[in-house]
Design an enzyme around this catalytic site. Structure first.
Site, short mmCIF file in Angstrom:
data_model
loop_
_atom_site.label_atom_id
_atom_site.label_comp_id
_atom_site.label_asym_id
_atom_site.label_seq_id
_atom_site.Cartn_x
_atom_site.Cartn_y
_atom_site.Cartn_z
N TYR A 114 0.81 -1.21 0.00
CA TYR A 114 0.00 0.00 0.00
C TYR A 114 0.85 1.26 0.00
O TYR A 114 0.31 2.37 0.08
CB TYR A 114 -0.95 0.00 1.20
CG TYR A 114 -2.14 -0.93 1.04
CD1 TYR A 114 -2.11 -1.98 0.14
CD2 TYR A 114 -3.29 -0.75 1.80
CE1 TYR A 114 -3.18 -2.84 0.00
CE2 TYR A 114 -4.37 -1.61 1.68
CZ TYR A 114 -4.31 -2.65 0.77
OH TYR A 114 -5.39 -3.49 0.63
N LYS B 38 3.87 -14.37 4.85
CA LYS B 38 4.20 -15.22 3.70
C LYS B 38 5.72 -15.24 3.55
O LYS B 38 6.29 -15.10 2.45
CB LYS B 38 3.53 -14.68 2.43
CG LYS B 38 3.50 -15.68 1.28
CD LYS B 38 2.61 -16.88 1.54
CE LYS B 38 2.57 -17.81 0.33
NZ LYS B 38 1.84 -19.06 0.61
N ASP C 83 -2.11 -18.13 3.89
CA ASP C 83 -3.10 -18.95 3.20
C ASP C 83 -3.58 -20.09 4.10
O ASP C 83 -4.79 -20.37 4.18
CB ASP C 83 -2.56 -19.49 1.87
CG ASP C 83 -1.13 -19.99 1.94
OD1 ASP C 83 -0.40 -19.57 2.85
OD2 ASP C 83 -0.74 -20.80 1.09
N ASP D 110 -5.70 -5.92 5.73
CA ASP D 110 -6.90 -5.47 5.03
C ASP D 110 -7.77 -6.66 4.66
O ASP D 110 -8.99 -6.68 4.88
CB ASP D 110 -6.48 -4.69 3.78
CG ASP D 110 -7.61 -3.88 3.18
OD1 ASP D 110 -8.71 -3.83 3.76
OD2 ASP D 110 -7.40 -3.28 2.11
#
Length: 342
Positions: free
Chosen positions: A125, A172, A206, A230
């Site tokens: 972002y 991740k 995930d 988010d």
């Protein structure tokens, strides 16, 4: 003790839900004074030549607290996100999204109680995108050690202050070994050095999404970088009834902005059908913040009265249409006001 609050009505349904919330705050006896400022399309409509006027930013900096409605963000083009710009300009680096089940709002899950803590100023972002050649675009993910450290500290400090038991970092780092690797390293170091009594673990995002939709009871505080936070805050909102029943706050060292995190819903704007509950809940977070930071027990008492009143409304099926009721925006505010002293 009187507190000056900067009210940003926002776009679309924003003026309706912020207006309903302000009526409730005024009725509950909270000692608040209001200064209205604008951002987003509303700023242009009110004579500004920019979407985020310096006057709005300066007023928030001066008074330290704002209550904000949703602002328009175009998809795939147009102007940049006003919400992202506001967070960067004010350095409100910690987004907090409490996700809790509401009595009487039936979902697939019961007793959900999760708080998403999101780094709010960098990551993807940061908005650094470049056209390399025709048909090839890159987007730069930014992670800095100071930002990673301060959001980790915030999450553990928040857990300690509220008696929460566990912080889980979503990441991740198996793929993004440097950026997400830095993020979890800072979280580990904060935990080991200063918060050993708080449980800490890490989950690849995930796999974490799969675990949450199977059984959210295994999670307490989710510590996330910007994009993941988010996504996770919206996913978790779906466990309890949607974005219309979940509040949000953006905390910084010098400024704090409390906001509903749903969109502007232009298709229903002006029709008196929007659910103001997320905005009302965000206002309760604001009152609790005032109680904690400005030593004002009356603000906490007002927060409890409003919370008890909207809970009673939901339990009595005095709800807006999206929650299976028949009340409009204004009528729901009336119902909450009527129950303030019940």
């Amino acid at each position: 003790m009187n507190h000056t609050i900067v009210m940003i009505p926002g776009d679309g349904i924003g003026p309706e839900v912020t207006g309903a919330t302000r009526r409730i705050l005024d009725a509950c006896g909270a000692e608040l004074s209001w200064i209205e400022r604008h951002a987003g399309l509303a700023a242009l409509e009110n004579g500004s030549d920019v979407l985020l006027p310096e006057e709005t930013l300066d007023t928030i900096r001066e008074h330290g607290v704002a209550l904000k409605g949703p602002c328009t963000t175009p998809i795939g083009g147009g102007f940049s996100s006003v919400n992202v710009a506001l967070r960067k300009q004010l350095d409100t680096y910690a987004a907090v999204r409490p996700i809790r089940s509401l009595d009487g709002v039936k979902t697939r899950y019961e007793d959900v109680d999760i708080v998403v803590v999101r780094e709010n100023t960098e990551g993807l972002y940061s908005g650094i995108e470049n056209v390399i050649t025709k048909g090839v675009i890159t987007s730069l993910k930014v992670a800095t050690e100071p930002a990673c450290r301060r959001i980790a500290e915030f999450a553990f400090r928040y857990a300690r202050s509220r008696g929460r038991k566990r912080v889980t970092a979503f990441h991740k780092a198996n793929i993004m070994k440097l950026t997400d690797g830095l993020f979890i390293r800072c979280a580990r170091e904060a935990h080991e050095a200063r918060y050993p009594e708080i449980e800490y673990d890490e989950v690849i995002i995930d796999a974490g999404c799969m675990r949450i939709v199977r059984d959210p009871s295994g999670f307490d505080i989710l510590l996330c970088e910007n994009l993941y936070g988010d996504v996770m805050s919206d996913l978790c909102a779906g466990l309890v009834g949607g974005l219309g029943v979940t509040p949000g706050a953006n905390f910084g060292d010098d400024a704090n902005v409390f906001e509903a995190v749903h969109g502007t819903a232009p298709d229903i704007a002006g029709k008196n059908v929007a659910n103001p509950l997320a905005m009302i809940m965000s206002a309760v977070m604001m009152l609790n913040h005032l109680a904690e930071t400005r030593d004002d027990p009356s603000a906490r008492a007002a927060a409890m009265r409003i919370r008890d009143a909207y809970n009673a409304c939901i339990a009595a099926r005095e709800r807006t249409r999206d929650l299976g009721g028949s009340l409009g925006t204004s009528e729901f505010a009336d119902a909450v006001i009527n129950r303030l002293d019940a």
